[in-house]
Design a protein around this motif. Structure first.
Motif, PDB file in Angstrom:
ATOM      1  N   ILE A  88      48.667  30.588  45.947  1.00 42.13           N
ATOM      2  CA  ILE A  88      47.526  30.772  45.043  1.00 42.13           C
ATOM      3  C   ILE A  88      46.231  30.315  45.710  1.00 42.13           C
ATOM      4  O   ILE A  88      46.255  29.537  46.673  1.00 42.13           O
ATOM      5  N   ARG A  89      45.116  30.814  45.199  1.00 44.83           N
ATOM      6  CA  ARG A  89      43.785  30.360  45.605  1.00 44.83           C
ATOM      7  C   ARG A  89      43.033  29.944  44.362  1.00 44.83           C
ATOM      8  O   ARG A  89      43.015  30.680  43.378  1.00 44.83           O
ATOM      9  N   ILE A  99      42.732  30.960  38.885  1.00 42.01           N
ATOM     10  CA  ILE A  99      43.697  31.153  39.961  1.00 42.01           C
ATOM     11  C   ILE A  99      43.653  32.603  40.403  1.00 42.01           C
ATOM     12  O   ILE A  99      43.788  33.523  39.592  1.00 42.01           O
ATOM     13  N   ASP A 100      43.453  32.809  41.697  1.00 44.05           N
ATOM     14  CA  ASP A 100      43.470  34.141  42.288  1.00 44.05           C
ATOM     15  C   ASP A 100      44.780  34.260  43.060  1.00 44.05           C
ATOM     16  O   ASP A 100      45.099  33.389  43.873  1.00 44.05           O
ATOM     17  N   CYS A 101      45.559  35.324  42.810  1.00 44.65           N
ATOM     18  CA  CYS A 101      46.876  35.424  43.425  1.00 44.65           C
ATOM     19  C   CYS A 101      47.343  36.870  43.486  1.00 44.65           C
ATOM     20  O   CYS A 101      46.699  37.770  42.953  1.00 44.65           O
ATOM     21  N   ALA A 108      47.143  42.123  43.085  1.00 45.99           N
ATOM     22  CA  ALA A 108      46.181  41.032  42.983  1.00 45.99           C
ATOM     23  C   ALA A 108      45.680  40.893  41.554  1.00 45.99           C
ATOM     24  O   ALA A 108      45.393  41.882  40.881  1.00 45.99           O
ATOM     25  N   MET A 109      45.577  39.657  41.091  1.00 44.75           N
ATOM     26  CA  MET A 109      45.055  39.389  39.752  1.00 44.75           C
ATOM     27  C   MET A 109      44.640  37.937  39.647  1.00 44.75           C
ATOM     28  O   MET A 109      44.899  37.140  40.542  1.00 44.75           O
ATOM     29  N   GLN A 110      43.979  37.614  38.556  1.00 40.34           N
ATOM     30  CA  GLN A 110      43.583  36.244  38.277  1.00 40.34           C
ATOM     31  C   GLN A 110      44.370  35.740  37.070  1.00 40.34           C
ATOM     32  O   GLN A 110      44.585  36.478  36.116  1.00 40.34           O
ATOM     33  N   LEU A 111      44.771  34.474  37.141  1.00 39.45           N
ATOM     34  CA  LEU A 111      45.523  33.841  36.061  1.00 39.45           C
ATOM     35  C   LEU A 111      44.800  32.580  35.608  1.00 39.45           C
ATOM     36  O   LEU A 111      44.008  32.010  36.351  1.00 39.45           O
TER      37      LEU A 111
END
Length: 119
Positions: A88-89, A99-101, A108-111
């Motif tokens: 994760i980033r 969280i960018d992953c 790719a998506m953000q959580l």
């Protein structure tokens, strides 16, 4: 060596012990670095501290597990609870998505950090 070891942040056990640079709880098996106890790290370094659903501090490159099923717009099936996400980033995202992953099968998506726990 630390003279007064802190209690376990997960189960509050007082019988923690040192193992190299980590402090370990014998009851639940939780391991942590005592200098990185949440708010003190953020206050001391000026960094933003991102915690998961159970209170563990997240860092770039960590692996996390999704704790609840998530609906994904444009997909007939969502992300199931228990899905592991690697590498994760941490980002300053929109609307709490920090969280960018890349999620296998979705891309790719953000959580939000509130729907994951550290693996």
């Amino acid at each position: 060596m630390i003279e007064n070891l802190p209690p376990c942040p997960t189960c509050s056990c007082e019988y923690t012990y040192e193992m190299n640079a980590l402090v370990v709880c014998p009851e639940c098996g939780h391991e942590w670095v005592p200098a990185e106890s949440g708010a003190e790290v953020g206050a001391a370094t000026g960094e933003r501290v991102v915690k998961d659903a159970v209170g563990n501090v997240l860092r770039d490159g960590d692996s996390v597990v999704v704790v609840k099923a998530l609906k994904v717009k444009g997909s007939p099936s969502g992300i199931k609870a228990g899905t592991k996400v690697r590498g994760i980033r941490l980002v300053d995202g929109v609307d709490g998505h920090d969280i960018d992953c890349k999620v296998d099968g979705f891309g790719a998506m953000q959580l939000k950090s509130s729907v994951v726990k550290k693996a």
